[in-house]
Each structure stands twice: as C-alpha cells, then as structure tokens.
Design a protein around this motif. Structure first.
Motif: not given
Length: 187
Positions: A26-29, A72-77
C-alpha cells in the motif's frame, strides 16, 4: 466454448487467486495497493487468449462479488467492488481481453524469439497497463472523490512495477508458446 476453454479459464482464475496470496503493498498517497493479481491480467491474456483470459477474470470477479476473500490481502465482497479499487477489478476483465486480442495478432509461432517477446510485452503494456489505467483511474476519482489529476500523478508510482510485470508476463508467455503452443489454438 469447449470444455478445454472452460478448464483453462478456471485454471487461470485459480492462478489469479494464488497471485493474491502475495501481500499487497500500500502506498500512502493513493487508495489502490500494488498487487501481483494485476500481472494475472497480462498472463491470462497472452497465454490463453482474449476470450479465455476475459472469462478467467469474469469467474474471478464473480468469486469476489459473492464475498470470497480471493483478492490480495484477503478481501472480497460487493463493498470492495464498489470502492476505489473496483474500477481496476472490473477493468481486469477488459484488460485481459485486450492483452489477449493484441497477442493473438502480434505474435506468430514462426517468428523469432525476440519478435515474440516484443509482441507479448507490447500486448501486456497496452492491455494490462494502458487499458487498465483508463478504466481504473476515473473510477478512483468517482469513488474516492480525488481529483483526476491527483489520481493520474499518483498512478505514476505504479508504472515501473507494472512494466516489470509486463516483462515477466512476456517471458512467461513466450516460454509457454515454445513449450506448449496454446496461442494459435485460441477460442
């Protein structure tokens, strides 16, 4: 579509899921993380073709939509699909199709290895970067309320990594073409 086409698409959907096991950066901007799943767009299009590659991503997006944690990161929905990254996720379908469509036209089995690599690389860049950004960046602007110019400037940070992904995809596609020539046998 044949059973073989469906099996190859399902196989690539599984490969895309496996690419999601690599943790996102993740980039902060900008609210869009760097993931390996975007390389799957280039791989699917250049290795199994436009229709099969797009179908692999349709299967994948359907899995995301029903809530499976395959991103990626276990996301979904549905919330993820409607969030800032949704344009990129939906854009993967079109980008895989364009990458495959271009590869089918630019790469010939009898051409030199360098010419094939160049065709696969160009297909990956145009489909997996240009088309994907053209769909994803306006979506980020709408979903996050970020000015388009800020999204465009922020997206520049992704270009070096995406060019590296395109190079890896081109090498992989060329290797598959040499070892198991699926490219001329497109759906």
């Amino acid at each position: 579509m044949t059973t073989r086409d469906l099996a190859l698409s399902a196989l690539f959907a599984a490969i895309i899921i496996v690419l999601g096991l690599v943790p996102p950066v993740t980039l902060g901007f900008i609210p869009v993380p760097i993931t390996m799943q975007s390389m799957g767009v280039m791989l699917a299009g250049t290795i199994i073709g436009a229709k099969r590659g797009a179908l692999a991503y349709i299967i994948f997006v359907a899995l995301v939509a029903v809530g499976l944690p395959v991103l990626s990161g276990g996301r979904g929905g549905l919330a993820v699909l409607m969030g800032p990254t949704g344009g990129y996720i939906f854009g993967w379908i079109v980008a895989a199709f364009v990458s495959g469509f271009l590869a089918e036209r630019l790469v010939r089995e009898g051409a030199s290895e360098w010419r094939q690599l160049g065709g696969f690389f160009l297909s990956s860049v145009l489909g997996g970067i240009v088309v994907l950004y053209a769909i994803g960046m306006p979506w980020v602007t709408l979903a996050a309320g970020t000015p388009f110019s800020a999204v465009a400037w922020g997206s520049l940070a992704f270009i070096p990594g995406d060019l590296l992904k395109a190079a890896v995809a081109a090498i992989a596609a060329r290797s598959v073409l040499a070892g198991y020539p699926l490219l001329p046998q497109r759906a």
